[in-house]
Motif scaffolding. Structure first.
Motif, PDB file in Angstrom:
ATOM      1  N   SER A   1     -26.361  -9.465   3.033  1.00  0.00           N
ATOM      2  CA  SER A   1     -27.304  -8.348   3.028  1.00  0.00           C
ATOM      3  C   SER A   1     -27.476  -7.723   4.394  1.00  0.00           C
ATOM      4  N   PRO A   2     -27.415  -6.396   4.437  1.00  0.00           N
ATOM      5  CA  PRO A   2     -27.800  -5.708   5.669  1.00  0.00           C
ATOM      6  C   PRO A   2     -29.329  -5.753   5.777  1.00  0.00           C
ATOM      7  N   ASN A   3     -29.875  -5.189   6.851  1.00  0.00           N
ATOM      8  CA  ASN A   3     -31.341  -5.152   6.963  1.00  0.00           C
ATOM      9  C   ASN A   3     -31.946  -4.250   5.901  1.00  0.00           C
ATOM     10  N   ALA A   4     -31.227  -3.186   5.577  1.00  0.00           N
ATOM     11  CA  ALA A   4     -31.726  -2.241   4.572  1.00  0.00           C
ATOM     12  C   ALA A   4     -31.727  -2.889   3.191  1.00  0.00           C
ATOM     13  N   GLU A   5     -32.607  -2.391   2.336  1.00  0.00           N
ATOM     14  CA  GLU A   5     -32.624  -2.835   0.941  1.00  0.00           C
ATOM     15  C   GLU A   5     -31.449  -2.182   0.208  1.00  0.00           C
ATOM     16  N   VAL A   6     -30.715  -2.984  -0.555  1.00  0.00           N
ATOM     17  CA  VAL A   6     -29.550  -2.446  -1.264  1.00  0.00           C
ATOM     18  C   VAL A   6     -29.844  -2.366  -2.762  1.00  0.00           C
ATOM     19  N   VAL A   7     -29.492  -1.235  -3.362  1.00  0.00           N
ATOM     20  CA  VAL A   7     -29.599  -1.089  -4.814  1.00  0.00           C
ATOM     21  C   VAL A   7     -28.202  -0.749  -5.333  1.00  0.00           C
ATOM     22  N   MET A   8     -27.739  -1.499  -6.329  1.00  0.00           N
ATOM     23  CA  MET A   8     -26.415  -1.204  -6.879  1.00  0.00           C
ATOM     24  C   MET A   8     -26.588  -0.312  -8.099  1.00  0.00           C
ATOM     25  N   VAL A   9     -25.891   0.823  -8.104  1.00  0.00           N
ATOM     26  CA  VAL A   9     -26.051   1.792  -9.190  1.00  0.00           C
ATOM     27  C   VAL A   9     -24.771   1.877 -10.007  1.00  0.00           C
ATOM     28  N   LYS A  10     -24.856   1.458 -11.272  1.00  0.00           N
ATOM     29  CA  LYS A  10     -23.702   1.552 -12.169  1.00  0.00           C
ATOM     30  C   LYS A  10     -23.735   2.920 -12.825  1.00  0.00           C
TER      31      LYS A  10
ATOM     32  N   GLU B   1     -22.614  -0.507   9.235  1.00  0.00           N
ATOM     33  CA  GLU B   1     -22.708   0.837   9.794  1.00  0.00           C
ATOM     34  C   GLU B   1     -24.016   1.513   9.361  1.00  0.00           C
ATOM     35  N   LEU B   2     -24.357   1.351   8.088  1.00  0.00           N
ATOM     36  CA  LEU B   2     -25.590   1.965   7.581  1.00  0.00           C
ATOM     37  C   LEU B   2     -26.816   1.367   8.280  1.00  0.00           C
ATOM     38  N   ASP B   3     -26.775   0.072   8.547  1.00  0.00           N
ATOM     39  CA  ASP B   3     -27.857  -0.555   9.316  1.00  0.00           C
ATOM     40  C   ASP B   3     -27.995   0.094  10.683  1.00  0.00           C
ATOM     41  N   SER B   4     -26.845   0.299  11.338  1.00  0.00           N
ATOM     42  CA  SER B   4     -26.922   0.852  12.697  1.00  0.00           C
ATOM     43  C   SER B   4     -27.372   2.315  12.666  1.00  0.00           C
ATOM     44  N   MET B   5     -27.233   2.965  11.503  1.00  0.00           N
ATOM     45  CA  MET B   5     -27.723   4.344  11.364  1.00  0.00           C
ATOM     46  C   MET B   5     -29.217   4.375  11.025  1.00  0.00           C
TER      47      MET B   5
ATOM     48  N   LYS C   1     -32.941   2.032   2.879  1.00  0.00           N
ATOM     49  CA  LYS C   1     -32.578   1.773   1.491  1.00  0.00           C
ATOM     50  C   LYS C   1     -31.192   2.376   1.234  1.00  0.00           C
ATOM     51  N   ILE C   2     -30.313   1.577   0.610  1.00  0.00           N
ATOM     52  CA  ILE C   2     -28.942   2.045   0.361  1.00  0.00           C
ATOM     53  C   ILE C   2     -28.649   1.978  -1.136  1.00  0.00           C
TER      54      ILE C   2
END
Ligand code: TXA
Ligand code: MG
Length: 340
Positions: A236-245, A302-306, A310-311
């Motif tokens: 897991s990155p620091n951001a919350e991840v949501v997987m979208v099907k 990369e998204l964390d560093s940006m 929430k991803i």
């Protein structure tokens, strides 16, 4: 502690320096074709304990032992069944970890006190050369802080391990990008505990293949995993991840339209390509299963560093190598999956 990063292709003394450190019970970041590892002498409890300390890893989670020749394998395990020999000859050096009952020579620090050990012969030339120079096998988990995405470049390792380890060998970007396939044998079947570059179909040529329940679903709290690593929140990155099907780009984009106004977190999408972009900042991680495997962890970092909070990740297919991508992503998302 100062952390040095050396590229053995440019700095000829780097592998010898790494071998010297490992012989002195130090730990070193190493490249493999899957992800970067954090290596120690597999026979030294003192050295192996440093891995757990540097990663903040729970001590019951066993480490994989990396070998450079078949004699090392025989030294570690009690008996090698025929099917295991065939699999090794087909897939080694490469991304397959084979779990078998172990000899007493394996310290409990290395295999988490189990009576088995996972072994693989990695394909990266630098690391094979390093193991030969050490003369002992290397215990190595992925070189990330426990729980975060595995490192696929020496920069990622540096980010997580700077100040905690003396040396990282830089072997460029990892070829595959996700950890090895982990298998065990049960009732004459090949059981996949963790999917990777070696797919169920590839293994199917050598016997009946079973995929462990924990690969694509969450275990309930009273179920005991065969592979201790599967019970922890992972990748897991620091951001919350949501997987979208989503069944199509349009479908995914409609979903993004709807969630866009829901909360004021800094949101991003992680999608396959930029042909039909959503109305939200995004990165892409590739169209094919191989590209997705190679890029997933790097993109999450990369998204964390940006500064992402929430991803929303477009769910990959779970076919072939995609099963490995899917497996990592549901864990990164803490099983937060939305179908649209
Ligand atoms: O590609 C890879 O496998 C990388 C590179 C560095 O080789 N290594 C890696 O190690 O991913 P690690 O420690 O991050 O993951 C090892 C996984 C864990 O889920 C662990 O629980 C499982 O393999 N494992 C190791 N030995 C085991 C055993 N004896 N029985 C069951 N599971 C085992
Ligand atoms: Mg790991």
């Amino acid at each position: 502690m100062k952390t040095e990063v050396l590229n053995p292709n440019k700095d000829r003394g780097a592998i010898l320096l790494a071998a010297r450190l490992l012989k002195n019970d130090e730990i070193v970041g190493i490249p493999t074709e899957t992800v970067y590892g954090l290596a120690a002498n597999a026979f030294s409890p003192r050295a192996v304990n440093k891995i757990f300390e540097a990663k903040g890893r729970p001590s019951d989670n066993p480490l994989i032992i990396h070998i450079s020749n078949y004699d090392m394998w025989e030294e570690l395990v009690t008996n090698i069944p025929d099917v295991a020999k065939k699999l090794a000859h087909e897939f080694w050096p490469g991304s397959l970890t084979i779990i078998l009952p172990c000899k007493n020579i394996v310290p409990r620090e290395t295999n988490g006190g189990l009576n088995t050990v996972g072994v693989r012969m990695p394909r990266n030339k630098i690391t094979l050369d390093l193991i030969e120079k050490c003369g002992f096998p290397l215990a190595a988990p992925s070189a990330n802080i426990s729980g975060s995405p595995s490192p696929t470049s020496s920069d990622h390792v540096y980010k997580d391990m700077n100040g905690r380890i003396p040396l990282i060998l830089d072997g460029g970007m990892c070829e595959f990008g996700l950890e090895s396939t982990v298998i065990t044998f049960s009732d004459d079947k090949i059981k996949i505990l963790r999917p990777g570059a070696v797919t169920p179909k590839m293994l199917g040529r050598f016997g009946e293949v079973e995929i462990d329940k924990a690969v694509v679903s969450a275990l309930s709290s009273d179920e005991k995993p065969i592979s201790p690593g599967t019970k922890y929140m992972h990748y897991s990155p620091n951001a919350e991840v949501v997987m979208v099907k989503a069944t199509s780009d349009e479908n995914f984009n409609n979903f993004i339209e709807k969630i866009k106004l829901t909360d004021n977190k800094k949101k991003y999408a992680l999608i396959f390509n930029d042909k039909i972009p959503p109305d939200l900042d995004y990165l892409t991680y590739g169209d094919t299963e191989e590209e997705q495997a190679k890029n997933l962890f790097a993109m999450l970092r990369e998204l964390d560093s940006m500064g992402a909070e929430k991803i929303y990740v477009r769910a990959p297919s779970s076919e072939g190598v995609g099963l490995a991508v899917y497996n990592r992503l549901i864990r990164a998302a803490g099983f937060n999956i939305i179908e649209t």
